[in-house]
Design an enzyme around this catalytic site. Structure first.
Site, PDB file in Angstrom:
ATOM      1  NE  ARG A 140      39.170  34.590  41.306  1.00 16.74           N
ATOM      2  CZ  ARG A 140      39.813  34.177  42.393  1.00 16.74           C
ATOM      3  NH1 ARG A 140      39.940  34.974  43.423  1.00 16.74           N
ATOM      4  NH2 ARG A 140      40.338  32.967  42.444  1.00 16.74           N
ATOM      5  CG  HIS A 169      43.786  38.054  42.276  1.00 20.77           C
ATOM      6  ND1 HIS A 169      43.836  37.336  43.449  1.00 20.77           N
ATOM      7  CD2 HIS A 169      42.509  38.512  42.168  1.00 20.77           C
ATOM      8  CE1 HIS A 169      42.637  37.348  44.016  1.00 20.77           C
ATOM      9  NE2 HIS A 169      41.816  38.051  43.260  1.00 20.77           N
ATOM     10  CB  CYS A 263      48.189  36.742  48.127  1.00 23.99           C
ATOM     11  SG  CYS A 263      48.360  36.457  46.376  1.00 23.99           S
TER      12      CYS A 263
HETATM   13  N1  ARG Z   1      42.735  31.082  47.067  1.00 23.41           N
HETATM   14  C1  ARG Z   1      42.681  32.494  46.917  1.00 23.41           C
HETATM   15  C2  ARG Z   1      41.765  32.853  45.768  1.00 23.41           C
HETATM   16  O1  ARG Z   1      41.821  32.213  44.751  1.00 23.41           O
HETATM   17  C3  ARG Z   1      44.044  33.048  46.692  1.00 23.41           C
HETATM   18  C4  ARG Z   1      44.079  34.529  46.671  1.00 23.41           C
HETATM   19  C5  ARG Z   1      45.426  35.068  46.390  1.00 23.41           C
HETATM   20  N2  ARG Z   1      45.467  36.468  46.561  1.00 23.41           N
HETATM   21  C6  ARG Z   1      46.013  37.346  45.705  1.00 23.41           C
HETATM   22  N3  ARG Z   1      46.115  38.579  46.093  1.00 23.41           N
HETATM   23  N4  ARG Z   1      46.384  37.007  44.491  1.00 23.41           N
HETATM   24  O2  ARG Z   1      40.980  33.758  45.852  1.00 23.41           O
END
Ligand code: ARG
Length: 269
Positions: A140, A169, A263
């Site tokens: 990401r 993440h 999250c």
């Molecule tokens: N569905 C979300 C995504 O993939 C989940 C995010 C989870 N957040 C985190 N801080 N790991 O972006």
């Protein structure tokens, strides 16, 4: 090990899962159009908020927006250190509008918001340890955003490469216990990044793949209490052995979107 670990009261920003759903798949946990029980998600989320408050933490909430099913994952929308707000630019087009709503909340609360030029998913990948900003990349947030964050905060930003798509993440593979220590799952990182973590945190608590798969690393610690997924029992027991107090909170319905306790929780520092 200190006789008694001392909690520090926190200020959290959250967003109710009123419009939670799994409508697209942007990580391996998400099965598109899997049925989610929104009432259960709301109940579980409310219990997290109650637990935070009963431990003395203050919680503010952003109003959820229809059509933004992942907006409950507040951690992704910014990272705030020294009252400076580094906003977000999501990788997935589906999530991009979330940033505007969080930015508006911060501006209304009197903060300036820096909008990154490169993909940056807030505390999902930018994890403040009290000394450094640990910064994940690979899935990401980009390296370019790490550079932007260092320039913005004036704190050292340590780039770490994530290699396992289940731990897309940084906050799914690592969390901060207190100003001195962290917990992480080494195999989620490239060999060089693993070495960096070992040098910076020689006393770190090392986690297993099971700990990570049960969302045990998506935990929030106040320095004493560790708010942790109940299925991560083995990790919770090890943390208890280090003098921390595990507080289990079940967010199983939110796991269907690849998210857990951390999250859902952004910290305003
Ligand atoms: N569905 C979300 C995504 O993939 C989940 C995010 C989870 N957040 C985190 N801080 N790991 O972006």
């Amino acid at each position: 090990m200190p006789e008694s670990r001392v909690p520090r009261l926190r200020r959290f920003l959250v967003c109710e899962p009123r419009h939670f759903a799994v409508q697209y798949a942007i990580n391996p946990w998400m099965q598109p159009d899997v049925r989610v029980d929104v009432d259960l998600a709301q109940e579980q989320w409310q219990s997290l908020i109650r637990v935070y408050r009963s431990h003395g933490h203050s919680v503010a909430a952003v109003e959820p927006v229809p059509g933004l099913p992942d907006m409950v994952f507040a951690a992704n929308s910014a990272v705030v250190v020294d009252g400076r707000v580094f906003g977000s630019l999501f990788h997935a087009p589906e999530r991009r509008p979330e940033s505007i709503h969080y930015d508006t909340w911060f501006k209304t609360a009197g903060y300036d918001v820096y909008r990154p030029e490169s993909v940056a998913e807030g505390e999902g990948d930018l994890v403040w340890t009290g000394r450094y900003m640990l910064a994940g990349t690979g899935f990401r947030t980009t390296r370019e955003a790490h550079r932007e964050a260092q320039e913005f905060f004036g704190h050292p930003v340590i780039s770490l490469t994530l290699v396992d798509p289940y731990f897309y993440h940084l906050d799914t593979a690592l969390f901060v216990l207190d100003d001195d220590n962290i917990v992480y799952y080494p195999e989620a990182f490239s060999p060089g990044s693993r070495e960096v973590l070992a040098r910076l945190f020689p006393e770190a608590v090392l986690a297993t793949r099971d700990d990570a798969l049960t969302f045990g690393l998506n935990s929030v610690s106040d320095g004493r209490h560790v708010f942790i997924a109940p299925r991560a029992e083995a990790l919770a027991d090890r943390l208890a052995g280090h003098g921390y107090v595990p507080v289990p909170v079940d967010l199983s319905e939110l796991h269907k979107a690849g998210g857990g306790i951390k999250c859902c929780t952004q910290e305003i520092r």
